[in-house]
Design an enzyme around this catalytic site. Structure first.
Site, PDB file in Angstrom:
ATOM      1  N   GLU A   1       0.482   2.395  -8.549  1.00 32.85           N
ATOM      2  CA  GLU A   1       0.698   1.773  -7.239  1.00 32.85           C
ATOM      3  C   GLU A   1       2.159   1.403  -7.048  1.00 32.85           C
ATOM      4  OE1 GLU A   1       0.893  -0.882  -3.874  1.00 32.85           O
ATOM      5  OE2 GLU A   1       1.546  -1.324  -5.902  1.00 32.85           O
TER       6      GLU A   1
ATOM      7  N   ASP B   1      -0.837  -1.202 -13.138  1.00 34.99           N
ATOM      8  CA  ASP B   1       0.596  -1.057 -13.432  1.00 34.99           C
ATOM      9  C   ASP B   1       1.374  -2.214 -12.812  1.00 34.99           C
ATOM     10  OD1 ASP B   1       0.166  -0.027 -10.768  1.00 34.99           O
ATOM     11  OD2 ASP B   1       2.090   1.008 -10.854  1.00 34.99           O
TER      12      ASP B   1
HETATM   13  N1  BES Z   1       0.680  -5.876  -3.872  1.00 35.32           N
HETATM   14  C1  BES Z   1       1.868  -5.309  -3.339  1.00 35.32           C
HETATM   15  C2  BES Z   1       1.886  -5.269  -1.832  1.00 35.32           C
HETATM   16  C3  BES Z   1       1.795  -6.584  -1.127  1.00 35.32           C
HETATM   17  C4  BES Z   1       2.317  -7.744  -1.663  1.00 35.32           C
HETATM   18  C5  BES Z   1       1.176  -6.651   0.090  1.00 35.32           C
HETATM   19  C6  BES Z   1       2.195  -8.953  -0.996  1.00 35.32           C
HETATM   20  C7  BES Z   1       1.086  -7.831   0.765  1.00 35.32           C
HETATM   21  C8  BES Z   1       1.579  -8.997   0.211  1.00 35.32           C
HETATM   22  C9  BES Z   1       2.054  -3.918  -3.913  1.00 35.32           C
HETATM   23  O1  BES Z   1       1.842  -3.898  -5.295  1.00 35.32           O
HETATM   24  C10 BES Z   1       3.466  -3.471  -3.684  1.00 35.32           C
HETATM   25  O2  BES Z   1       4.341  -4.079  -4.237  1.00 35.32           O
HETATM   26  N2  BES Z   1       3.685  -2.423  -2.914  1.00 35.32           N
HETATM   27  C11 BES Z   1       4.991  -1.849  -2.745  1.00 35.32           C
HETATM   28  C12 BES Z   1       4.885  -0.459  -2.202  1.00 35.32           C
HETATM   29  C13 BES Z   1       4.817   0.620  -3.224  1.00 35.32           C
HETATM   30  C14 BES Z   1       4.832   1.973  -2.532  1.00 35.32           C
HETATM   31  C15 BES Z   1       5.913   0.547  -4.239  1.00 35.32           C
HETATM   32  C16 BES Z   1       5.806  -2.633  -1.754  1.00 35.32           C
HETATM   33  O3  BES Z   1       5.275  -3.244  -0.831  1.00 35.32           O
HETATM   34  O4  BES Z   1       7.041  -2.611  -1.937  1.00 35.32           O
HETATM   35 MN    MN Z   2       0.144  -4.896  -5.832  1.00 36.49          MN
HETATM   36 MN    MN Z   3       3.723  -4.705  -6.232  1.00 43.35          MN
END
Ligand code: BES
Ligand code: MN
Ligand code: MN
Length: 465
Positions: free
Chosen positions: A158, A88
């Site tokens: 995710e 996603d």
């Molecule tokens: N891949 C990201 C997280 C990420 C990005 C970790 C760059 C380290 C470096 C992930 O898809 C993401 O965006 N996570 C969200 C949290 C989720 C609960 C919506 C975030 O970090 O905002």
């Molecule tokens: Mn991600």
């Molecule tokens: Mn992300």
């Protein structure tokens, strides 16, 4: 000879074309209109896993978007690597800021990616990174097979907090049993500075609603005598930080694990160019908690940020109105050993206490997630270190990151397995922003590195027993 090099070279163009195909599917999990696209993206991964040689491949229904599962079990006595990623993507808005449409991938050169980068929503986060595993798996299968067992779990929620993945894991503990979870959904420091992510922040996301009068009022007739919820909300938000940019919620920092000077010094060795950082973002000065460096502010310190704020009249021209309601979405990034549930409670109590008696406040928690740190003294980590060293020609450095992948802490709790965060993106790849892109160098480097991970991991586990 370098591992699998001729196969990777011979299939380079096809590996790219296939990725572009899945990037054309707008698999936006947050938007119910894209439900069919979510199914299409899941089907794409299912078919490619089957074609690459995976077995028992299925699209598993959940309470929300499905999980794609597949495996290749060669010997139950050998270690098992569970590959996790997500198909996603974040909503592409604001569309007008994209130089090319978000779901029509194009390859363009940039200063940081002179060999070209794929511009499309999801290219780096995370379709491009998870597809590297499908292609690395295919390459291994076409060249003698995998050296240990492999399982794939590619989810579709995710970006909306993996809301149904906890239950999915709990009901499939045996199916998902593994020795390590391998994830590429983070970044490296630079294309010539490989790194392995050793920590992620947690998250507590809330929505607040401030209500004044029971209806919108004439701002001349009532203005000055009745609370304006937007004015009040702005003040309440301002009160959440003090002059040193510390968060004012009582007990907010109680559980923050103290990091020794020595550890901070060690972390500070990771290269960071403040001038380049400011230039890239077009800012004159950085901004954050006093007493910490920029790298520390986005890794080992918790934060509180307003992500959106609205209310009143925002249309064309002017309307003199004293609004009845104001809203904001607020995220708090958490660090070890803070707990999202505890922070939700502390936030709510404090936010209510900030409200004057002239308004009513409602706080609604959205998704949360626990912070995670991954050990570096294990064969699971050593394999990633060796693999990156082999393909980058340089030892990777351990680095904590500011983003969140809540499922990492959950995997540990439910499956008892730790994760290795071997990402290949760059922080400058514009994740969640317009013009997200993923370097061709990074995509191919990932496909090249992954088979080394399996090779070294199998060897390390063998010598350990
Ligand atoms: N891949 C990201 C997280 C990420 C990005 C970790 C760059 C380290 C470096 C992930 O898809 C993401 O965006 N996570 C969200 C949290 C989720 C609960 C919506 C975030 O970090 O905002
Ligand atoms: Mn991600
Ligand atoms: Mn992300």
């Amino acid at each position: 000879m370098e591992l699998l090099k001729p196969y990777l070279e011979a299939n380079k163009q096809r590996f790219l074309d296939e990725l572009l195909e899945v990037l054309r599917i707008p698999s936006v999990s947050a938007n119910p209109h894209h439900k069919a696209d979510m199914e299409r993206a899941a089907t794409f991964f299912k078919e490619k896993l089957i074609a690459a040689g995976a077995e028992n491949v299925e699209i598993c229904p959940t309470g929300g978007h499905p999980v794609v599962y597949g495996e290749k079990i060669i010997d139950k006595k050998l270690p098992t690597v569970l590959v996790y990623g997500h198909y996603d993507v974040q909503p592409p808005d604001p569309l007008e800021l994209w130089e090319s449409p978000p779901f029509e991938p194009v390859i363009k050169k940039t200063a940081i990616h002179p060999e070209g980068a794929i511009f499309a929503r999801g290219s780096a986060d995370d379709k491009g990174q998870v597809y590297m595993y499908v292609k690395a798996f295919e390459a291994m299968m076409q060249n003698g097979g995998v050296p240990c067992n492999i399982k794939f779990m590619i989810e579709g929620e995710e970006e909306i907090g993996s809301v149904h993945l906890g239950d999915f894991c709990k009901s499939n503990v045996d199916k998902l049993a593994c020795d390590v979870i391998l994830i590429s959904d983070t970044s490296i420091v630079a294309n010539d500075v490989p790194s392995i992510t050793t920590g992620l922040r947690g998250l507590a996301y809330v929505e607040v609603e401030v209500t004044g009068a029971n209806r919108d009022l004439h701002s001349g007739v009532y203005g000055g005598a009745v609370a304006n919820p937007i004015n009040v909300l702005a003040q309440m938000i301002a009160d959440l930080h003090d002059k040193k940019r510390k968060i004012t919620i009582p007990h907010f920092y109680d559980d923050v694990k103290v990091i020794s000077k020595k550890e901070r010094k060690e972390m500070g060795k990771a290269p960071f160019d403040l001038a380049a950082y400011k230039t890239a973002l077009d800012i004159d000065k950085v901004h954050g908690e006093k007493g910490y460096t920029t790298s520390e502010r986005v890794s080992i310190r918790p934060t509180l940020d307003v992500n959106g704020i609205w209310g009143g009249y925002t249309g064309e021209g002017a309307k003199t109105v004293l609004p009845s309601k104001a809203y904001a979405k607020i995220s708090m990034r958490l660090v070890p050993n803070q707990s999202d549930e505890k922070i939700f409670k502390l936030f709510e109590a404090h936010f209510q206490s900030l409200a004057p008696a002239s308004v009513k406040v409602k706080v609604t928690p959205h998704h949360g997630g626990m912070p995670a740190v991954t050990p570096t003294d294990t064969p699971e980590y050593a394999a990633a270190h060796q693999a990156m060293e082999a393909t980058f020609g340089k030892a990777p450095i351990p680095k904590r990151e500011g983003g969140s992948i809540p499922i990492v802490a959950l995997f540990e709790k439910v499956l008892g397995s730790k994760s290795v965060l071997m990402g290949f993106g760059l922080d400058s790849d514009a994740l969640h922003s317009p013009n997200e892109h993923y370097g061709l160098f990074n995509y191919y480097k990932g496909i090249e590195t992954i088979p080394y991970y399996f090779k070294y991991y199998a060897a390390l586990k063998k010598s350990n027993t």
